[in-house]
Design a protein around this motif. Structure first.
Motif, PDB file in Angstrom:
ATOM      1  N   GLU A 174      38.379  37.888  40.691  1.00  0.00           N
ATOM      2  CA  GLU A 174      37.559  38.832  41.457  1.00  0.00           C
ATOM      3  C   GLU A 174      38.244  39.283  42.741  1.00  0.00           C
ATOM      4  O   GLU A 174      38.166  40.454  43.125  1.00  0.00           O
ATOM      5  CB  GLU A 174      36.195  38.208  41.775  1.00  0.00           C
ATOM      6  N   HIS A 175      38.933  38.371  43.408  1.00  0.00           N
ATOM      7  CA  HIS A 175      39.556  38.743  44.690  1.00  0.00           C
ATOM      8  C   HIS A 175      40.755  39.672  44.503  1.00  0.00           C
ATOM      9  O   HIS A 175      41.266  40.231  45.471  1.00  0.00           O
ATOM     10  CB  HIS A 175      39.958  37.502  45.485  1.00  0.00           C
ATOM     11  N   VAL A 179      41.014  48.839  41.811  1.00  0.00           N
ATOM     12  CA  VAL A 179      39.858  49.680  41.491  1.00  0.00           C
ATOM     13  C   VAL A 179      39.706  50.785  42.531  1.00  0.00           C
ATOM     14  O   VAL A 179      39.473  51.952  42.188  1.00  0.00           O
ATOM     15  CB  VAL A 179      38.573  48.840  41.391  1.00  0.00           C
ATOM     16  N   LEU A 180      39.857  50.446  43.800  1.00  0.00           N
ATOM     17  CA  LEU A 180      39.753  51.468  44.849  1.00  0.00           C
ATOM     18  C   LEU A 180      40.894  52.482  44.744  1.00  0.00           C
ATOM     19  O   LEU A 180      40.707  53.669  45.019  1.00  0.00           O
ATOM     20  CB  LEU A 180      39.741  50.808  46.227  1.00  0.00           C
ATOM     21  N   ILE A 209      34.857  50.750  36.263  1.00  0.00           N
ATOM     22  CA  ILE A 209      36.318  50.835  36.291  1.00  0.00           C
ATOM     23  C   ILE A 209      36.943  49.443  36.256  1.00  0.00           C
ATOM     24  O   ILE A 209      37.988  49.224  35.631  1.00  0.00           O
ATOM     25  CB  ILE A 209      36.780  51.621  37.534  1.00  0.00           C
ATOM     26  N   ALA A 210      36.282  48.483  36.894  1.00  0.00           N
ATOM     27  CA  ALA A 210      36.810  47.115  36.952  1.00  0.00           C
ATOM     28  C   ALA A 210      36.671  46.363  35.641  1.00  0.00           C
ATOM     29  O   ALA A 210      37.330  45.332  35.434  1.00  0.00           O
ATOM     30  CB  ALA A 210      36.094  46.338  38.065  1.00  0.00           C
TER      31      ALA A 210
END
Length: 236
Positions: A114-115, A121-122, A103-104
């Motif tokens: 990344e952070h 995504v969640l 998904i990312a």
């Protein structure tokens, strides 16, 4: 109302054979929901490939977002493609990546740090009901779960257009209804949605949806749905 997509006398031929699509003309309106239907072999997947810029037509004009994409320089295509979410019939998940990382993927390709990935995504995993399967790889997911990961991946970038090729073809009727509900919710948030399906029973599941019917590579529009915005709008 101006169109977000316009096809004008588009033809598509593979090699030297007969045309797969012939004289296809239609306009899709922003924020509308459409079903693309027709028998197997009618050309639905080919039309979708033109729509998400995986293929150029043999002839005719295609406009997306008010620009001619037939003559668009290749270095500008990636930017246009990021505005279009695609749910493929065969899912095309990366087998060695978890559901989270599949998904990312579009966000990583777009350069998101990344952070900044975890929250969106969640949120998508929650939206498709797979928060508890975030670390699972595709081989351990059911067909319906893989399909939901594919949908989450397609929409995480908040596309202006979502294209789905037979998204309910490999799931049971209950899951098909759930997936269609996800598309309907996304549409209500403003995304133009195009769902290709051979299942005519789905066509009544979304109120006010337009129907594009392909027969032997040509569009059949007996109701005028392609000339008017779905939901009873006036002339485009």
């Amino acid at each position: 109302m101006s169109g977000i997509v316009t096809f004008d006398n588009v033809g598509l031929r593979y090699g030297t054979g007969a045309e797969t699509l012939s004289d296809v003309s239609f306009t899709l309106h922003p924020g509308a929901f459409y079903f693309l239907t027709g028998p197997s072999g009618a050309g639905k997947t080919s039309l979708l490939r033109l729509l998400y810029l995986a293929q150029r037509p043999s002839r005719g004009m295609i406009q997306l977002f008010d620009e001619d994409v037939v003559t668009l320089p290749r270095d500008r295509l990636p930017g246009f493609r990021r505005r279009i979410g695609v749910v493929f019939q065969d899912f095309r998940l990366v087998p060695y990546l978890s559901a989270f990382d599949n998904i990312a993927l579009p966000l990583r390709v777009a350069g998101v740090e990344e952070h900044d990935l975890a929250a969106p995504v969640l949120e998508m995993l929650d939206w498709v009901g797979l928060r508890d399967r975030a670390t699972a790889r595709p081989a351990t997911l059911s067909g319906g779960e893989q399909q939901r990961v594919a949908i989450a991946r397609a929409v995480i970038g908040r596309p202006e257009i979502l294209v789905a090729d037979e998204p309910t073809g490999n799931v049971d009727p209950e899951m098909a209804a759930r997936l269609l509900h996800l598309f309907d919710v996304l549409n209500k948030l403003g995304t133009t949605v195009v769902v290709a399906t051979h299942d005519i029973h789905l066509l009544s599941r979304v109120s006010g949806a337009g129907v594009l019917r392909l027969e032997r590579g040509r569009l059949n529009d007996p109701t005028g749905a392609l000339r008017h915005p779905p939901g009873g709008g006036g002339e485009a």
